[in-house]
Motif scaffolding. Sequence first.
Motif, PDB file in Angstrom:
ATOM      1  N   TRP A  75      55.174  38.575  35.508  1.00  0.00           N
ATOM      2  CA  TRP A  75      54.386  37.344  35.539  1.00  0.00           C
ATOM      3  C   TRP A  75      53.043  37.491  34.826  1.00  0.00           C
ATOM      4  N   ILE A  76      52.843  38.608  34.118  1.00  0.00           N
ATOM      5  CA  ILE A  76      51.507  38.942  33.614  1.00  0.00           C
ATOM      6  C   ILE A  76      50.964  37.893  32.648  1.00  0.00           C
ATOM      7  N   THR A  77      51.826  37.271  31.835  1.00  0.00           N
ATOM      8  CA  THR A  77      51.319  36.276  30.885  1.00  0.00           C
ATOM      9  C   THR A  77      50.859  35.006  31.592  1.00  0.00           C
ATOM     10  N   GLN A  78      51.375  34.744  32.793  1.00  0.00           N
ATOM     11  CA  GLN A  78      50.936  33.585  33.573  1.00  0.00           C
ATOM     12  C   GLN A  78      49.563  33.788  34.200  1.00  0.00           C
ATOM     13  N   ALA A  79      49.261  35.037  34.512  1.00  0.00           N
ATOM     14  CA  ALA A  79      48.065  35.338  35.303  1.00  0.00           C
ATOM     15  C   ALA A  79      46.825  35.386  34.420  1.00  0.00           C
ATOM     16  N   LYS A  80      45.784  34.714  34.870  1.00  0.00           N
ATOM     17  CA  LYS A  80      44.509  34.791  34.164  1.00  0.00           C
ATOM     18  C   LYS A  80      43.727  36.044  34.565  1.00  0.00           C
ATOM     19  N   ALA A  81      43.813  36.389  35.835  1.00  0.00           N
ATOM     20  CA  ALA A  81      43.013  37.510  36.339  1.00  0.00           C
ATOM     21  C   ALA A  81      43.869  38.413  37.219  1.00  0.00           C
ATOM     22  N   VAL A  82      43.804  39.719  36.941  1.00  0.00           N
ATOM     23  CA  VAL A  82      44.563  40.713  37.700  1.00  0.00           C
ATOM     24  C   VAL A  82      43.658  41.906  37.973  1.00  0.00           C
ATOM     25  N   LEU A  83      43.606  42.312  39.229  1.00  0.00           N
ATOM     26  CA  LEU A  83      42.894  43.520  39.643  1.00  0.00           C
ATOM     27  C   LEU A  83      43.900  44.541  40.139  1.00  0.00           C
ATOM     28  N   HIS A  84      43.671  45.819  39.795  1.00  0.00           N
ATOM     29  CA  HIS A  84      44.468  46.877  40.411  1.00  0.00           C
ATOM     30  C   HIS A  84      43.564  47.636  41.370  1.00  0.00           C
ATOM     31  N   ALA A  85      43.933  47.595  42.665  1.00  0.00           N
ATOM     32  CA  ALA A  85      43.038  48.087  43.717  1.00  0.00           C
ATOM     33  C   ALA A  85      43.497  49.369  44.386  1.00  0.00           C
ATOM     34  N   TRP A  86      44.619  49.984  43.933  1.00  0.00           N
ATOM     35  CA  TRP A  86      45.071  51.266  44.466  1.00  0.00           C
ATOM     36  C   TRP A  86      45.212  51.215  45.991  1.00  0.00           C
ATOM     37  N   TYR A  87      45.096  52.410  46.651  1.00  0.00           N
ATOM     38  CA  TYR A  87      44.938  52.507  48.109  1.00  0.00           C
ATOM     39  C   TYR A  87      43.493  52.927  48.336  1.00  0.00           C
ATOM     40  N   GLY A  88      42.721  52.044  48.945  1.00  0.00           N
ATOM     41  CA  GLY A  88      41.275  52.163  48.880  1.00  0.00           C
ATOM     42  C   GLY A  88      40.581  52.843  50.029  1.00  0.00           C
ATOM     43  N   GLY A  89      41.322  53.480  50.958  1.00  0.00           N
ATOM     44  CA  GLY A  89      40.672  54.169  52.062  1.00  0.00           C
ATOM     45  C   GLY A  89      40.162  53.225  53.138  1.00  0.00           C
ATOM     46  N   ASN A  90      39.306  53.757  54.007  1.00  0.00           N
ATOM     47  CA  ASN A  90      38.813  52.988  55.162  1.00  0.00           C
ATOM     48  C   ASN A  90      38.263  51.626  54.779  1.00  0.00           C
ATOM     49  N   GLU A  91      37.541  51.585  53.657  1.00  0.00           N
ATOM     50  CA  GLU A  91      36.805  50.377  53.281  1.00  0.00           C
ATOM     51  C   GLU A  91      37.576  49.508  52.296  1.00  0.00           C
ATOM     52  N   THR A  92      38.889  49.617  52.288  1.00  0.00           N
ATOM     53  CA  THR A  92      39.714  48.901  51.315  1.00  0.00           C
ATOM     54  C   THR A  92      39.334  47.426  51.184  1.00  0.00           C
ATOM     55  N   GLY A  93      39.359  46.685  52.279  1.00  0.00           N
ATOM     56  CA  GLY A  93      39.112  45.248  52.218  1.00  0.00           C
ATOM     57  C   GLY A  93      37.709  44.905  51.770  1.00  0.00           C
ATOM     58  N   ASN A  94      36.718  45.647  52.251  1.00  0.00           N
ATOM     59  CA  ASN A  94      35.337  45.391  51.841  1.00  0.00           C
ATOM     60  C   ASN A  94      35.122  45.690  50.364  1.00  0.00           C
ATOM     61  N   ALA A  95      35.720  46.797  49.884  1.00  0.00           N
ATOM     62  CA  ALA A  95      35.562  47.175  48.476  1.00  0.00           C
ATOM     63  C   ALA A  95      36.169  46.122  47.561  1.00  0.00           C
ATOM     64  N   ILE A  96      37.346  45.618  47.924  1.00  0.00           N
ATOM     65  CA  ILE A  96      37.986  44.577  47.117  1.00  0.00           C
ATOM     66  C   ILE A  96      37.140  43.310  47.113  1.00  0.00           C
ATOM     67  N   ALA A  97      36.638  42.922  48.275  1.00  0.00           N
ATOM     68  CA  ALA A  97      35.807  41.722  48.358  1.00  0.00           C
ATOM     69  C   ALA A  97      34.533  41.875  47.535  1.00  0.00           C
ATOM     70  N   ASP A  98      33.948  43.077  47.515  1.00  0.00           N
ATOM     71  CA  ASP A  98      32.752  43.312  46.707  1.00  0.00           C
ATOM     72  C   ASP A  98      33.008  42.984  45.241  1.00  0.00           C
ATOM     73  N   VAL A  99      34.197  43.339  44.747  1.00  0.00           N
ATOM     74  CA  VAL A  99      34.536  43.076  43.356  1.00  0.00           C
ATOM     75  C   VAL A  99      34.933  41.613  43.155  1.00  0.00           C
ATOM     76  N   ILE A 100      35.728  41.071  44.078  1.00  0.00           N
ATOM     77  CA  ILE A 100      36.164  39.670  43.972  1.00  0.00           C
ATOM     78  C   ILE A 100      34.962  38.733  43.847  1.00  0.00           C
ATOM     79  N   PHE A 101      33.925  38.958  44.654  1.00  0.00           N
ATOM     80  CA  PHE A 101      32.771  38.069  44.676  1.00  0.00           C
ATOM     81  C   PHE A 101      31.645  38.511  43.734  1.00  0.00           C
ATOM     82  N   GLY A 102      31.837  39.629  43.018  1.00  0.00           N
ATOM     83  CA  GLY A 102      30.872  40.035  42.015  1.00  0.00           C
ATOM     84  C   GLY A 102      29.688  40.817  42.516  1.00  0.00           C
TER      85      GLY A 102
END
Length: 855
Positions: A632-659
């Motif tokens: 589906w890559i040609t359909q997607a405007k924005a794609v992040l690869h977030a790996w397995y992020g450890g204890n702070e996974t959700g916070n780290a992703i949100a930090d990037v999502i919101f800039g």
Amino acid sequence: MPSLDEPPTNGHSWEPASFDVEFVLKRLTLDEKISLLAGEDFWHTVPVPRLGIPSIRLSDGPNGIRGTRFFGSVPSACLPCGTAIGATFDQELARDIGHLLADEARAKGAHVVLGPTINIQRAPLGGRGFESFSEDPLLSGIIAGNYCKGLQEKGITATLKHFVCNDMEHERMAVNSIVTDRALREIYLLPFMIAIREGRPGGIMTAYNKVNDLHASEHPELLQSILREEWGWDGLVMSDWFGTYSTSEAINAGLDLEMPGPSRWRGSALTHAVTANKVPLRKLDERVRAVLKVVKTAISSGIPQNAPETLLNREQDRRLLRKAGAESIVLLKNDDSNLPFKKTSKIAVIGPNSNIATYCGGGSASLNAYEAITPLDGITAQAAGEVIWTQGIYGHQKLPLIGNKLRTQDGRTGFSLKIYNDPPASESRRLLEERHETDSMVFFLDYKHPELETIWYADAKGTFIPEESGVYDFGLCLQGTGRLYIDGQLLVSNFENQRPGPSFLGAGTMEETGSQELVAGQEYEILVQWGCAKTSKLKAPGTVDFGHGGFRVSGCKRLDLKEGIEDAVKVARDVDQVVLFAGLSGEWESEGEDRETMVLPPHTDELIARVLEANPNTVVVIQSGTPVSMPWITQAKAVLHAWYGGNETGNAIADVIFGDVNPSGKLPLTFPRRLKDNPAHLNYRSEGGRCLYGEDVYVGYRYYDEAEIEPLFPFGHGLSYTTFSISNVRLTTRSSNSEISCTVDVTNTGARGGAVALQLYISPRAKPNPTIPKRPLQELKAFNKVRDLAVGESRTVSITFNSVRDTSYWDETAGMWCSRAGEYSARVALSSRDDKAVEAVFQVSETRWWGGLAP
């Protein structure tokens, strides 16, 4: 020096300054020497109290310190996985990670850390690929060297693993990795060589597999000729757990410590071998000396033997974990500047990975985290507008664990676990121990009880109260035998005719399931009756039975696939901002089994495509440790690869999502468009007990460059919310030591401050001829993370490389490294396929051959 004929006066060990290795070695009896060469138990070495030699503690692992228990472990800090750390391209951060791990090791009373893992990801499907840093040996070695520095600066011994070519899980204890000398040196040994040069780790763990017909743990060329003699390394060589396969051969080859204990191969067998002159006393003393050196380091650390395991969980550590997680995230695509999102706008959070914390891969790298932040929690905590969540579909391989959905009789979260020596039908059944547990992945690998017999049993019981009415599926997966009951009625039997599966490090069964209609709010008693591993007839070939076995209890409400996707589509249409979380997990990527495909879990691609169609502004966040396909890559405007992020996974992703964090991660491995495009496609499994490394030195981007195959995303790729330009390249040679400084000007040409990883690739300009081997078109030879570059700011940055070492290839005829005279180019780029890279040419005036760690 006091006499060592009596116990030390403090009752534990000599003071660090007084522990003289040679003095102690001379006073050991033969039996004492032999006892030191194998573990006492799963995590400890054998003490010799008479001579003040304490027991030292070893602990996993690569992304966190578990301590001494798989079962009932004390919670720990979980770092982002290996590929995530590799994606930072940040030497300073790797060193900080080592410092944190050292502090965690002290909290767990561990003297030796079993990490980092620096095997090469020669294909996308490796079950433990997520543990390693990169497909590139230089990136792996430099990151590992700094990781080791961080550990050892705080007195903790680092252990590089797995030496060498443990690059897949299929028949990992038996497979013969057949690899040319050149590929062995340039690709597979090189990260170890660099990490030793940069970080001087005190330990190395051997691989399970054979390398060119000999098991790595009894390979004199690897352990003695290369490691100790050529590289001059003098640390401890230990086996992987149950990775020792001989007595005399392993000792003579250079394997110091057999793990775990008690010994299978040493003890009386080694005594007999020494008596028969199959093992010379000189060789035995070499092995003992290596153990004593690490013991001395352990004494110097100040960590007492058999120290209690404690929690650390400091605020400063949470900040570092969050920083590492955010800086590892790779912005693969961001058309129309779709990211970052506005915190004030309404946002929909969708997908199988959205409301679970996918924080680490599976197997020995997994651990019990202090806490694990889900992406939904991270987004919700930072959003100022409304957040709407819908599951869409499930992404699990097995049903999700149910332990924290149960309640005990006294109302606590979890279930009761009762241990017996007698089977359930026994009228004289006597309870040995009752425990309260919340994790229904119960792995008794290192469980102990003074009255435990060879064959024993356990009952797990808890109350389940469904929130919604409907059909619920329940699963039972185990190493051993077991049955699952609901309100006394048998629902799942995993007892007879068991099917082998990837669970429990490859020694367990497939998950067996059953279903039942449940009513919301009603109480249901869940009972699992389990028998230890020895009650099962199942024995998977090529695996080790780790400990007593275990069981995994799972369950969830059955989700209608069509309804789930339609609900996700409806939610996506009604908001401006959508973030969809998908990917793999520790079920799909785990020690013990390689993946069979790059495809995401069933129906995930359908969900993503439908949501993208409904709302083109959807951001897709993928979590995996290794590449996945993206149809589906040609359909997607924005794609992040977030790996397995450890204890702070959700916070780290949100930090990037919101800039709040401008992404700066770079891919440490190539993402192919198709599985068939990867260089090891035809040679990635054990065939007749061997695996041919047919791609030779053309691993990763080296192959894609040579074959002119366009990858989905190239090695080193990673975008930012700003843009950078590189200009004005110049080379300055320091003739005295062959060092060359490559200096460039890097400018932030965008609208946000950010960081960027500069990558330096070297290419030979001479064409190959019959006397010069063909070489990769380019190879990464240095990198530099430039931090905090403000909008419009230009900074002059130097990247240093060695004109001899970094132009060398392994000459198989000479058996040495060769730097061939001629012209070379040095390219400074933002990825391996950067068409705006800047380039300068330099000359190597004479051909040189060299050996050792450096010319």
